[in-house]
Scaffold this active site. Sequence first.
Site, mmCIF file in Angstrom:
data_model
loop_
_atom_site.group_PDB
_atom_site.id
_atom_site.type_symbol
_atom_site.label_atom_id
_atom_site.label_comp_id
_atom_site.label_asym_id
_atom_site.label_seq_id
_atom_site.Cartn_x
_atom_site.Cartn_y
_atom_site.Cartn_z
ATOM 1 N N ASP A 355 38.165 44.385 33.575
ATOM 2 C CA ASP A 355 37.337 45.537 33.967
ATOM 3 C C ASP A 355 36.230 45.682 32.917
ATOM 4 O O ASP A 355 36.195 44.945 31.923
ATOM 5 C CB ASP A 355 38.187 46.818 34.096
ATOM 6 N N VAL A 412 35.811 44.997 42.665
ATOM 7 C CA VAL A 412 34.975 45.983 41.964
ATOM 8 C C VAL A 412 34.369 46.932 42.994
ATOM 9 O O VAL A 412 34.718 46.891 44.176
ATOM 10 C CB VAL A 412 33.874 45.295 41.117
ATOM 11 N N GLU A 414 32.336 48.919 45.790
ATOM 12 C CA GLU A 414 31.839 48.412 47.078
ATOM 13 C C GLU A 414 30.308 48.478 47.085
ATOM 14 O O GLU A 414 29.699 49.362 47.717
ATOM 15 C CB GLU A 414 32.458 49.270 48.206
ATOM 16 N N SER A 441 35.935 45.731 51.828
ATOM 17 C CA SER A 441 36.447 46.148 53.137
ATOM 18 C C SER A 441 35.338 46.288 54.166
ATOM 19 O O SER A 441 35.621 46.371 55.351
ATOM 20 C CB SER A 441 37.257 47.437 53.028
ATOM 21 N N HIS A 462 41.231 40.241 52.088
ATOM 22 C CA HIS A 462 41.207 41.698 52.243
ATOM 23 C C HIS A 462 42.621 42.261 52.245
ATOM 24 O O HIS A 462 43.385 42.059 53.181
ATOM 25 C CB HIS A 462 40.478 42.039 53.569
ATOM 26 N N ASN A 512 39.988 47.002 60.346
ATOM 27 C CA ASN A 512 39.191 48.220 60.273
ATOM 28 C C ASN A 512 38.331 48.412 61.519
ATOM 29 O O ASN A 512 38.051 49.531 61.934
ATOM 30 C CB ASN A 512 38.309 48.213 59.023
HETATM 31 P P1 NAD Z 1 38.175 51.561 42.433
HETATM 32 O O1 NAD Z 1 36.971 52.395 42.267
HETATM 33 O O2 NAD Z 1 39.505 52.182 42.305
HETATM 34 O O3 NAD Z 1 38.129 50.344 41.415
HETATM 35 C C1 NAD Z 1 37.013 49.579 41.148
HETATM 36 C C2 NAD Z 1 37.148 49.066 39.725
HETATM 37 O O4 NAD Z 1 36.145 48.103 39.509
HETATM 38 C C3 NAD Z 1 36.959 50.147 38.673
HETATM 39 O O5 NAD Z 1 38.052 50.125 37.788
HETATM 40 C C4 NAD Z 1 35.659 49.761 37.993
HETATM 41 O O6 NAD Z 1 35.630 50.114 36.631
HETATM 42 C C5 NAD Z 1 35.661 48.270 38.193
HETATM 43 N N1 NAD Z 1 34.339 47.681 38.073
HETATM 44 C C6 NAD Z 1 33.160 48.118 38.598
HETATM 45 N N2 NAD Z 1 32.165 47.301 38.266
HETATM 46 C C7 NAD Z 1 32.687 46.305 37.517
HETATM 47 C C8 NAD Z 1 32.148 45.175 36.864
HETATM 48 N N3 NAD Z 1 30.871 44.895 36.918
HETATM 49 N N4 NAD Z 1 32.997 44.373 36.194
HETATM 50 C C9 NAD Z 1 34.293 44.649 36.129
HETATM 51 N N5 NAD Z 1 34.857 45.717 36.721
HETATM 52 C C10 NAD Z 1 34.068 46.546 37.399
HETATM 53 O O7 NAD Z 1 38.009 50.871 43.867
HETATM 54 P P2 NAD Z 1 39.116 50.233 44.806
HETATM 55 O O8 NAD Z 1 39.561 51.260 45.771
HETATM 56 O O9 NAD Z 1 40.113 49.523 44.002
HETATM 57 O O10 NAD Z 1 38.247 49.209 45.651
HETATM 58 C C11 NAD Z 1 37.793 47.997 45.102
HETATM 59 C C12 NAD Z 1 37.325 47.083 46.209
HETATM 60 O O11 NAD Z 1 38.364 46.908 47.156
HETATM 61 C C13 NAD Z 1 36.138 47.592 47.006
HETATM 62 O O12 NAD Z 1 35.343 46.498 47.386
HETATM 63 C C14 NAD Z 1 36.783 48.212 48.230
HETATM 64 O O13 NAD Z 1 35.926 48.252 49.338
HETATM 65 C C15 NAD Z 1 37.907 47.267 48.462
HETATM 66 N N6 NAD Z 1 39.057 47.796 49.221
HETATM 67 C C16 NAD Z 1 39.493 49.040 48.997
HETATM 68 C C17 NAD Z 1 40.564 49.530 49.731
HETATM 69 C C18 NAD Z 1 41.092 50.914 49.489
HETATM 70 O O14 NAD Z 1 41.888 51.394 50.309
HETATM 71 N N7 NAD Z 1 40.705 51.566 48.425
HETATM 72 C C19 NAD Z 1 41.198 48.711 50.670
HETATM 73 C C20 NAD Z 1 40.741 47.407 50.844
HETATM 74 C C21 NAD Z 1 39.664 46.962 50.112
#
Ligand code: NAD
Length: 733
Positions: A355, A412, A414, A441, A462, A512
Amino acid sequence: MTQFTKSIDADGVATLTWDTPGKSMNVMNMEGFQELDALIDDVLADDAVKGVILTSGKEGSFAGGMDLNIIARMKESAGDNPAKGLFDGIMATHKILRKLERGGMDDKNKGGKPIVAALPGTALGIGLEIPLACHYIIAADNPKAKIGLPEIMVGIFPGMGGTTRLSWKLGAMGASPLLLEGKLNDPKKAKAAGVVDEVVAPEELLTRAREWVLSEPKIVKPWDEKGYKIPGGEPYHPAGFMTFVGASAMVNGNTKGVYPAAKALLSSVYEGMQVPFDTALRIEARWFVNVLMNPSSAAMIRSLFINKEALEKGANRPDVADQKVRKVGVIGAGMMGAGIALVSAQAGIEVVLIDQKQEAADKGKSYSESYLDKGIARKKTTPEKKEEVLSRITATTDYAALKGCDLVVEAVFEDVGVKAAVTREVLAAVGPECIFATNTSTLPISELAKASDNPEQFIGIHFFSPVEKMMLVEIIKGEKTGDVAVAKALDYVRQIRKTPIVVNDARFFYANRCIIPYINEGIRMVKEGVEPALVENAAKLVGMPLGPLQLVDETSIDLGVKIAKATRAAMGDAYPDGAVDEVLFWMADEGRLGRKSNAGFYTYDEKGKRGLLWEGLEAKYPVDDEQPDLSEVQHRLLFAQVLEAVRALEEGVLEDIREGDVGAILGWGFAPWSGGPFSWLDILGAERAVELTEALTAKFGDRFATPGLLREIAASGGSFYDRFGTGADAKAA
Ligand code: NAD
């Protein structure tokens, strides 16, 4: 093919050993039954045989159950009058097991030979129904073994005497978790529950079984003696009455009346307990036929067992060398990244979790720690195992640690720009073989792949949230994704023991794409003045685990707003969901973001426990005096999803209807009783589906327009599974 062998020792103890050739665990089929039948006749007629041990030649298991491929096709193979054919077939099996149970005794319970089941371990389904017909069950103390009757989990119930024998042995209350929930126990717990009679050290199993046979044991079953009283009382006994009232309410509460097997099981037990044992077996057989005749059972077995397993074993894997993952990089240690790191480390894969800040990376790793601590508290894991799993995860900010990774999964924010920067940084740190996967997503894979010089090695993996619980993983091929990347993703999903589907790149991929219209249809109805409770209950009564309003509360209303805004921006004037957005945006403005803000379409108490639907909703969107029929609401909610699935198939996003069905059940809980959206259409009949969609289109608009493929299938008089097959040829043409 010989599945059972017989040996007789000097003391006249016959051992029948079950050993299905070419299988790691025994499974029962028609030939197996015939062999067993002939051997029972043989040992009962042989004067040199004093008693019998029935055991297995497989290490650590007795049998895994009936071959479900046979059950799924039982109705089709039962002749012109399938109900009669099925009944006769099932009664023939009852006769074999009843012969075993009587052990050659006469009408006065005299004579006969003791028969003991000696279980080296796992005994499931028919693999326990046969031992239950023996006179005594000894299990080896093998803590990994699972003993039980899990039939209910695939939409049937134990119909080879297991339902009657277990409920007569333990009483309705004692048998209920084993029959109605399919609860499996290790041998010691199975002994405590009264399912097996004795547990011994594995090396003593056969010696002890032999000793028991030679001990001149009493072999008559209690129900074959006069005056047997079933524990806990029969249905008209005051205690029994209470049990059945409670069980009936529980079954209907849990199944909402949509799973035929649970109700049939309960009826079989209730009716069976009021008649003599042999009549009870006939009643069980009739209810079993009733369940097998219901298309739901075959559809559930097909999707939840046969096709799910085929996908897990790589039904759609390109033919390239093994791509097992050794070291995975996970970028972004947020909610998803933390879960991905956990499941990977649990699968024995080395993980580098990155991260932007060390604290964020550490926090991601600590998710695994607290998850494993909970596991220790629940005795699901041990402190040693926890240390082992945690030692595989390196939490860092240093991309150089990615060296040696053969797969990197990015989770990271979205955002296209953030993701592109991360992609470049990763690719600079890893070798040329490394496959890069995004967990996006909503963003198109082919667009994101532009950040890589090597788009053949770029893919979507995904996950669903929470990662450690959700069993589906959607693998998305971008325009240029190559076979090695697909194989890598599939091999990885297999390593982490989840179920994959492979789809092509398109807005919202598959899951989705189908779930969003379901949520939107629910919200749209609220706007129209449909009673919110009607919307929610209609969904549950048709087998959806969550109503659309509860679902959007869980996934969060601001996420809905975000997706709506992005979709509107992408679609422009063609955007169809303005009415939905009005409600959604207003809820967000009110600060009602769903469960996470303790306020949404539902109310929540300070501990986060969900209460009733929020009354403020009605004040803003008054409920009409006249409410639609339940079935109209249900059709709107189901077709909103199912039509999207058909369109995904038509457009080539889905390539295999098995993936469409399995993915729908595992990904968003689409009415499991139906076997998935395509199975549901087949149960409904394509012609009827066309009629219904035409009526819905006339009343509610083009989102219900009948897809050409559905019309074609209706015109041909066929079904989706007829057309697209159920085996390896299931791919859409
Ligand atoms: P989140 O905000 O909880 O986590 C994202 C993490 O990425 C954070 O800890 C942030 O500090 C880190 N980050 C951001 N920029 C970065 C960089 N340049 N280098 C390293 N780390 C970095 O988000 P999330 O819910 O875990 O979602 C992450 C991805 O998964 C997104 O693309 C989202 O669309 C996808 N996703 C989410 C879900 C869900 O239900 N939340 C489901 C499927 C897919």
